[in-house]
Design an enzyme around this catalytic site. Structure first.
Site, PDB file in Angstrom:
ATOM      1  CB  SER A   1      -0.917  -0.078   1.220  1.00 25.45           C
ATOM      2  OG  SER A   1      -1.913   0.899   1.138  1.00 25.45           O
TER       3      SER A   1
ATOM      4  CG  HIS B   1      -4.197  -1.024  -0.924  1.00 28.03           C
ATOM      5  ND1 HIS B   1      -3.953  -1.003   0.408  1.00 28.03           N
ATOM      6  CD2 HIS B   1      -4.743  -2.233  -1.192  1.00 28.03           C
ATOM      7  CE1 HIS B   1      -4.339  -2.149   0.948  1.00 28.03           C
ATOM      8  NE2 HIS B   1      -4.814  -2.917  -0.007  1.00 28.03           N
TER       9      HIS B   1
ATOM     10  CG  ASP C   1      -5.510  -5.643   2.366  1.00 29.53           C
ATOM     11  OD1 ASP C   1      -5.981  -6.742   2.708  1.00 29.53           O
ATOM     12  OD2 ASP C   1      -5.507  -5.229   1.194  1.00 29.53           O
TER      13      ASP C   1
END
Lengths: 273, 187
Positions: free
Chosen positions: B12, B39, B132
């Site tokens: 991310s 992401h 995540d």
């Protein structure tokens, strides 16, 4: 959080139960996604064991409905992928506007956000009065919600932004009335929609349309089922009609593709004769 | 370590720089696919594969639904869809609810791939500001796969690898400069 394990074999057992007891055929669905949904529901509902899960689905009609609603994906929004809606507004719908009557099939409409988006486009192009949107889904419960035309008020900011990006010039809030935490869309839009259950896996063509939209449904089907459903769409589409799919979906691999011509960069194909 | 049949890299905030540094040093003749789940904002779709393909001689492409997963290819998860791995080693896409406020979610790809590749899966979690990937790495370990993280101390945003380190039995912690060599030795 530890994921409870449901094996592939157990998923197969549930799918054959559904087919045998309810006539719902999920065997052509992509397995990884389906299994993830089944495990998610199993854990969400804190089911103590697989046998109970199976028993509930077979014997409890209310739970069966929940099961089908939860293992299918019903996430949607208004004017999702604004550029797609801009192409509908600028290219597709004006061409259909030359017909005396416009029939649109929205397959897999879920809770109806796209149906209302399309109705707004038709209204702004002054075509709504001569249009009908047939919005279908396999889940009766999402159709019920779609028919009410009420969506979370908190989503309206995002939807309004999408609407403007799609070329909308009006005040988006003029299309709904705020009621507590909900936005109730105008009855005029709802008046041109027919909601009905239709299962793309097992039901047949029921009319001829000039535009069929089925966005982000085929991704859940395996290739065989995709072939079958695309043929169903082909059977249901008039010559020179349009077929619109989701951003990551295509007809390129399918037998019907030779009859279709793609429009610009969007996932919209026109049937040639 | 068993032969590697797939490498999945999740990241991310702060992970793109790592990829841009590591990718050029990965041998283009590796015997497994590299699947990247990063992401990013919805809409900037084709940009990431394009950006990455400038950094390697391997083929870099956005993962397509029902596409067969081929060794030596770099696949990038499309924005705003979850990317799943099927038992027959093809991809599926899924537009279901966000997971950890993310779509694509790293967890979803890690978890579905874990069952498919089992002991022959290697997952690498990079810099990021949410958790995540952590549950995904747990599943990878349950199925016998290998869990690797970027060293939180050298990550631009330490939270994600740090969370993984706290909650998962991590096999290796790597600094950026050691990643390519590690990957090249997997073949």
């Amino acid at each position: 959080m530890e994921l409870p394990l449901i094996s592939d074999e157990q998923v197969e057992i549930l799918l054959s139960d559904l087919l045998e007891h309810y006539g719902y055929d999920f065997t052509g669905y992509s397995k990884a996604s389906l299994k993830r949904r089944v495990i998610r529901l199993y854990s969400l509902d804190k089911i103590p064991g697989f046998a109970e899960f199976r028993y509930k689905i077979i014997n409890d009609n209310v739970y069966f409905k929940r099961f089908v609603e939860q293992i299918t994906v019903n996430v949607t929004e208004m004017f999702r992928d604004p550029v797609f809606f801009k192409t509908l507004r600028d290219v597709v719908l004006p061409r259909l506007g030359t017909y005396p009557f416009i029939r649109i099939w929205l397959a897999g409409c879920s809770t109806g956000e796209e149906a209302y988006s399309i109705a707004i486009l038709l209204k702004e192009l002054n075509l709504l009065h001569k249009s009908l949107i047939y919005a279908t889904d396999l889940n009766p419960s999402v159709l019920e919600k779609a028919g009410q035309g009420m969506f979370q008020l908190s989503y309206m900011k995002q939807y309004s932004e999408n609407y403007i990006l799609s070329g909308g010039k009006n005040d988006f809030s003029s299309y709904y009335t705020a009621k507590y935490s909900l936005a109730k869309f105008n009855d005029e839009l709802r008046g041109k929609m027919i909601f009905s259950t239709h299962n793309l896996v097992s039901d047949h063509s029921f009319n001829e349309f000039q535009l069929i939209l089925c966005r982000n449904v085929l991704i859940y089907f395996d290739r065989d089922l995709q072939h079958k459903v695309l043929e169903l769409f082909d059977d249901s589409l008039e010559d020179l009609g349009y077929l619109a799919l989701g951003t990551k979906e295509t007809i390129d691999f399918s037998r019907i593709s030779r009859k279709y011509k793609r429009l610009q960069s969007e996932k919209i194909w026109r049937k040639t004769n | 370590m068993e032969n590697c049949e797939a490498l999945i890299i999740g990241g991310s905030a702060g992970s793109l720089d790592v990829l841009l540094r590591v990718l050029p040093a990965i041998r283009p003749d590796i015997k497994f696919p590299v699947i990247i789940v990063i992401h990013r904002k919805h809409g900037a779709d084709s940009l990431l594969p394009e950006l990455l393909s400038g950094r390697t001689r391997m083929e870099v492409k956005e993962a397509e639904e029902k596409e067969e997963i081929v060794p030596g290819t770099v696949y990038v998860a499309p924005s705003d869809y979850h990317l799943l791995v099927e038992l027959n080693r093809t991809f599926s896409l899924d537009y279901s609810e966000k997971v950890n406020y993310s779509r694509p979610a790293i967890d979803v790809t890690f978890q579905t791939a874990a069952e498919v590749y089992k002991r022959k899966l290697v997952c690498l979690l990079l810099s990021g500001s949410n958790s995540d990937g952590v549950n995904g790495l747990k599943t990878v370990k349950e199925w016998g796969g290998t869990a690797i993280i970027q060293n939180p101390e050298t990550a631009q945003v330490a939270f994600m690898p740090q969370q993984a380190k706290q909650h998962v039995k991590i096999d290796r912690i790597l600094n950026i400069e050691d990643m390519a060599e590690f990957i090249n030795l997997l073949s």
